[in-house]
Design a protein around this motif. Structure first.
Motif, PDB file in Angstrom:
ATOM      1  N   GLY A 244       8.908   2.334   5.305  1.00 53.55           N
ATOM      2  CA  GLY A 244       8.866   3.104   4.065  1.00 53.55           C
ATOM      3  C   GLY A 244       9.730   2.492   2.986  1.00 53.55           C
ATOM      4  O   GLY A 244       9.316   2.389   1.823  1.00 53.55           O
ATOM      5  N   ARG A 245      10.933   2.072   3.367  1.00 50.58           N
ATOM      6  CA  ARG A 245      11.827   1.432   2.384  1.00 50.58           C
ATOM      7  C   ARG A 245      11.211   0.153   1.835  1.00 50.58           C
ATOM      8  O   ARG A 245      11.310  -0.133   0.637  1.00 50.58           O
ATOM      9  CB  ARG A 245      13.192   1.133   3.014  1.00 50.58           C
ATOM     10  N   ARG A 246      10.587  -0.609   2.707  1.00 54.89           N
ATOM     11  CA  ARG A 246       9.967  -1.865   2.279  1.00 54.89           C
ATOM     12  C   ARG A 246       8.869  -1.610   1.241  1.00 54.89           C
ATOM     13  O   ARG A 246       8.638  -2.419   0.334  1.00 54.89           O
ATOM     14  CB  ARG A 246       9.388  -2.573   3.501  1.00 54.89           C
ATOM     15  N   LEU A 247       8.215  -0.466   1.368  1.00 54.19           N
ATOM     16  CA  LEU A 247       7.166  -0.084   0.411  1.00 54.19           C
ATOM     17  C   LEU A 247       7.743   0.570  -0.842  1.00 54.19           C
ATOM     18  O   LEU A 247       6.993   0.869  -1.776  1.00 54.19           O
ATOM     19  CB  LEU A 247       6.190   0.883   1.085  1.00 54.19           C
ATOM     20  N   GLY A 248       9.055   0.837  -0.813  1.00 54.39           N
ATOM     21  CA  GLY A 248       9.687   1.515  -1.945  1.00 54.39           C
ATOM     22  C   GLY A 248       9.413   2.996  -1.981  1.00 54.39           C
ATOM     23  O   GLY A 248       9.448   3.621  -3.045  1.00 54.39           O
ATOM     24  N   LEU A 249       9.178   3.587  -0.786  1.00 56.85           N
ATOM     25  CA  LEU A 249       8.812   5.006  -0.705  1.00 56.85           C
ATOM     26  C   LEU A 249       9.913   5.814  -0.026  1.00 56.85           C
ATOM     27  O   LEU A 249      10.630   5.309   0.834  1.00 56.85           O
ATOM     28  CB  LEU A 249       7.513   5.168   0.091  1.00 56.85           C
ATOM     29  N   ALA A 250      10.028   7.078  -0.406  1.00 59.43           N
ATOM     30  CA  ALA A 250      11.013   7.988   0.192  1.00 59.43           C
ATOM     31  C   ALA A 250      10.366   8.704   1.382  1.00 59.43           C
ATOM     32  O   ALA A 250      10.012   9.883   1.306  1.00 59.43           O
ATOM     33  CB  ALA A 250      11.507   8.991  -0.842  1.00 59.43           C
ATOM     34  N   THR A 251      10.196   7.981   2.485  1.00 60.12           N
ATOM     35  CA  THR A 251       9.635   8.593   3.685  1.00 60.12           C
ATOM     36  C   THR A 251      10.737   9.318   4.454  1.00 60.12           C
ATOM     37  O   THR A 251      11.926   9.157   4.171  1.00 60.12           O
ATOM     38  CB  THR A 251       8.988   7.522   4.582  1.00 60.12           C
ATOM     39  N   ASP A 257       4.908  10.543   8.299  1.00 56.59           N
ATOM     40  CA  ASP A 257       4.466  10.349   6.921  1.00 56.59           C
ATOM     41  C   ASP A 257       3.157   9.569   6.884  1.00 56.59           C
ATOM     42  O   ASP A 257       2.851   8.810   7.815  1.00 56.59           O
ATOM     43  CB  ASP A 257       5.527   9.595   6.121  1.00 56.59           C
ATOM     44  N   VAL A 258       2.418   9.748   5.805  1.00 59.50           N
ATOM     45  CA  VAL A 258       1.134   9.068   5.640  1.00 59.50           C
ATOM     46  C   VAL A 258       1.165   8.264   4.349  1.00 59.50           C
ATOM     47  O   VAL A 258       1.509   8.805   3.289  1.00 59.50           O
ATOM     48  CB  VAL A 258      -0.025  10.089   5.606  1.00 59.50           C
ATOM     49  N   VAL A 259       0.813   6.969   4.444  1.00 62.43           N
ATOM     50  CA  VAL A 259       0.798   6.101   3.261  1.00 62.43           C
ATOM     51  C   VAL A 259      -0.546   5.387   3.164  1.00 62.43           C
ATOM     52  O   VAL A 259      -1.228   5.169   4.173  1.00 62.43           O
ATOM     53  CB  VAL A 259       1.952   5.069   3.291  1.00 62.43           C
ATOM     54  N   ARG A 260      -0.901   5.032   1.942  1.00 57.33           N
ATOM     55  CA  ARG A 260      -2.118   4.261   1.692  1.00 57.33           C
ATOM     56  C   ARG A 260      -1.961   3.482   0.397  1.00 57.33           C
ATOM     57  O   ARG A 260      -1.525   4.040  -0.609  1.00 57.33           O
ATOM     58  CB  ARG A 260      -3.340   5.171   1.605  1.00 57.33           C
ATOM     59  N   ASP A 261      -2.287   2.194   0.433  1.00 56.76           N
ATOM     60  CA  ASP A 261      -2.198   1.341  -0.754  1.00 56.76           C
ATOM     61  C   ASP A 261      -0.822   1.418  -1.418  1.00 56.76           C
ATOM     62  O   ASP A 261      -0.707   1.478  -2.650  1.00 56.76           O
ATOM     63  CB  ASP A 261      -3.296   1.721  -1.764  1.00 56.76           C
ATOM     64  N   GLY A 262       0.216   1.436  -0.587  1.00 57.07           N
ATOM     65  CA  GLY A 262       1.572   1.429  -1.102  1.00 57.07           C
ATOM     66  C   GLY A 262       2.046   2.736  -1.690  1.00 57.07           C
ATOM     67  O   GLY A 262       3.138   2.806  -2.269  1.00 57.07           O
TER      68      GLY A 262
END
Length: 364
Positions: A244-251, A257-262
């Motif tokens: 999540g951190r690598r994507l810049g997201l607050a997971t 958590d669910v992510v798609r396309d960053g």
């Protein structure tokens, strides 16, 4: 064990209730009500029945003594067994005091099986049992070393036990702090359990010995593999949080958590919330240090129903975690035999950037 052994059974009927609901525990009436409101279904009785079934298959001569109703009797009946019921009936909502009472009522047995999680293990410890005990894993978090690897393993261990015992630690977390992302395990004491080698679960190991860059290196590789338009379900843990951190997201550290396309599609999702998002998704999970569990411990939101809709599973573990298993396999305990068998086999484990290894994963 002696001929015609007597085995006791105590079930915490609400153990594990908060798992699929994403509540990271089941302690307290409010949490249990919230879990039911989110569609959670009690599973502890079913897991206890699986242990009893394995026990009766291996030792049909066993004598079973148990607590009334949902605290044991129902599980024995569901497994097709007969039992002697001891102790007073519990109320509609069982409490820690009921577990203590039940354990003390079964003091005449050779061995007591108890179904629950770390909180239940603490209750058993409070009862001060004078005989060996063994946990049937049924809780959300199972960090203590007094549990068998799986319900079936608990039944088989009880059937094969010859009387040798060892001390196993009872460890638990503060659930309120845990829900806020603080993992603060505390040692409460030890219980005498059958000496069982690999059928007994190891105590969860922390990640303090992990090289600082390892999780970030793994995260870099995972993100490099992510494809456009594909949904990724990130399980709990420090390694997946690094993704999540690598994507810049607050997971969330301890949620799913669910992510798609960053982008973050959904955070801290329960099973019911995952179902509509899981079609064609890739599940990303890290192994639990010391134990090796990939599914079935702390990530019950990612249920067999969810897994049937996904397309792939990415397993993450540092080289240190794998080395600490000393050749033992990674483990699956979703509660569904078909799912665990389907996912079993040699899998590719991502251990760093452009680094992976083939490792065995088995039904616990």
């Amino acid at each position: 064990m002696v001929n015609a052994p007597t085995v006791g059974l105590v079930v915490n009927p609400v153990a594990g209730l908060g798992g699929s609901a994403g509540l990271k525990g089941s302690d307290g009436a409010d949490v249990q009500r919230a879990a039911l409101d989110r569609g959670a279904v009690p599973r502890a009785g079913e897991r206890a029945a699986r242990a009893v079934r394995a026990l009766l298959t291996a030792r049909p001569d066993v004598r079973l003594v148990t607590a009334p109703g949902a605290m044991g009797e129902d599980s024995v009946r569901a497994a097709g067994g007969a039992c002697t019921v001891l102790g007073p009936p519990s109320g509609a909502a069982t409490t820690a005091a009921d577990t203590v009472t039940a354990v003390r009522a079964l003091a005449g047995a050779d061995l007591i099986l108890f179904a629950g999680g770390d909180g239940t293990a603490r209750d058993v410890l409070d009862a001060g049992p004078s005989i060996p005990v063994l946990g049937i894993p049924a809780g959300v978090k199972v960090y203590s070393g007094c549990f068998a690897l799986s319900p079936a393993a608990a039944g088989l261990l009880a059937a094969e036990w010859t009387g040798d015992t060892t001390e196993a630690e009872v460890v638990d977390l503060d659930e309120e702090q845990y829900r806020r992302g603080a993992v603060t395990p505390k040692l409460y004491g030890t219980l005498r359990v059958p000496a069982a080698g690999r059928k007994l679960s190891s105590r969860k190991a922390g990640s303090s010995g992990t090289a600082p860059g390892s999780a970030e290196s793994i995260a870099r590789e995972v993100v490099a593999r992510m494809a456009p338009g594909v949904t990724y379900i990130l399980g709990p843990g420090a390694t997946t949080a690094a993704v999540g951190r690598r994507l810049g997201l607050a997971t969330t550290l301890l949620g799913v958590d669910v992510v798609r396309d960053g982008e973050l599609v959904a955070a801290d999702v329960a099973e019911e919330g995952l179902l509509p998002l899981a079609e064609g998704a890739v599940v990303v999970l890290s192994a639990i240090g010391g134990q090796g569990f990939v599914l079935g411990r702390g990530n019950q939101q990612i249920s067999p129903r969810v897994l049937r809709r996904t397309q792939d599973l990415l397993v993450l573990a540092t080289q240190q975690k794998l080395a600490a298993l000393h050749g033992r396999p990674l483990l699956l305990d979703t509660g569904d035999q078909d799912t665990d068998q389907r996912l079993s086999g040699h899998v590719r484990v991502i251990t760093g950037y452009r680094e992976s290894t083939i490792y065995r994963m088995e039904n616990a």
